[in-house]
Write a protein that holds these residues in place. Structure first.
Motif, mmCIF file in Angstrom:
data_model
loop_
_atom_site.group_PDB
_atom_site.id
_atom_site.type_symbol
_atom_site.label_atom_id
_atom_site.label_comp_id
_atom_site.label_asym_id
_atom_site.label_seq_id
_atom_site.Cartn_x
_atom_site.Cartn_y
_atom_site.Cartn_z
ATOM 1 N N ARG A 134 0.751 -1.095 0.041
ATOM 2 C CA ARG A 134 0.142 0.037 0.009
ATOM 3 C C ARG A 134 0.806 1.234 0.083
ATOM 4 N NH1 ARG A 134 -3.729 -0.786 4.846
ATOM 5 N NH2 ARG A 134 -3.949 -3.325 4.575
ATOM 6 N N ALA A 135 1.907 1.336 0.782
ATOM 7 C CA ALA A 135 2.677 2.250 0.828
ATOM 8 C C ALA A 135 3.327 2.699 -0.435
ATOM 9 C CB ALA A 135 3.778 2.100 2.051
ATOM 10 N N LYS A 136 3.972 1.692 -0.996
ATOM 11 C CA LYS A 136 4.565 1.749 -2.346
ATOM 12 C C LYS A 136 3.638 2.214 -3.481
ATOM 13 C CE LYS A 136 8.030 -1.061 -4.294
ATOM 14 N NZ LYS A 136 8.359 -2.543 -4.669
ATOM 15 N N GLY A 137 2.365 1.899 -3.317
ATOM 16 C CA GLY A 137 1.361 2.372 -4.266
ATOM 17 C C GLY A 137 0.922 3.840 -4.219
ATOM 18 N N GLU A 138 1.192 4.299 -2.837
ATOM 19 C CA GLU A 138 0.712 5.642 -2.543
ATOM 20 C C GLU A 138 2.048 6.628 -2.774
ATOM 21 O OE1 GLU A 138 -0.234 5.558 1.520
ATOM 22 O OE2 GLU A 138 -2.165 4.483 1.508
ATOM 23 N N GLY A 139 3.231 6.135 -2.667
ATOM 24 C CA GLY A 139 4.277 6.813 -2.939
ATOM 25 C C GLY A 139 5.024 6.622 -4.323
#
Length: 138
Positions: free
Chosen positions: A133-138
């Protein structure tokens, strides 16, 4: 530790008679939880009362000051003292402690690898989801 009895004779004090010392992390969590229940900014005296009054006022101030240094609470002047507001919840405080431990190690990769390999399967799966999720957001 020895204490004098009413007859003047020394008697040993057992660990069972001493109050249990709480760790710094436990006290910080208690103070944060109390502030989290507040309707708005509160004084150190309010926090002390909320915790049952078994902590000295100066201890509460010390804990709040440590939490301020960690970014877990904010404070604003109210008259001659301060009122305090949580800036982070207990999960945020735990994450901060984890980062501090990691920052204190020379080999971050080895520490992270050891941590990840020691996780239970459900925790590992959750960590992978969160990283995705963090990778998808950043």
């Amino acid at each position: 530790m020895w204490v004098r009895s009413g007859t003047g004779r020394r008697q040993g004090v057992t660990d069972q008679q001493r109050p249990r010392r709480r760790g710094q992390g436990e006290l910080e969590a208690l103070v944060l939880a109390a502030l989290g229940e507040a309707d708005g900014p509160e004084s150190a005296g309010w926090v002390q009362e909320r915790l049952g009054g078994d902590l000295a006022y100066t201890t509460v101030i010390t804990i709040l000051t440590r939490l301020l240094a960690k970014g877990a609470v904010t404070r604003e002047r109210s008259g001659r003292s301060f009122v305090w507001t949580p800036a982070s919840d207990q999960a945020g405080l735990a994450a901060h402690r984890m980062r501090r431990v990691l920052d204190g190690e020379r080999d971050r990769e080895a520490v992270l690898a050891s941590f990840v390999t020691s996780l239970e399967p459900d925790d590992e799966r959750l960590l992978r989801e969160l990283l995705g999720r963090a990778k998808g957001e950043g």
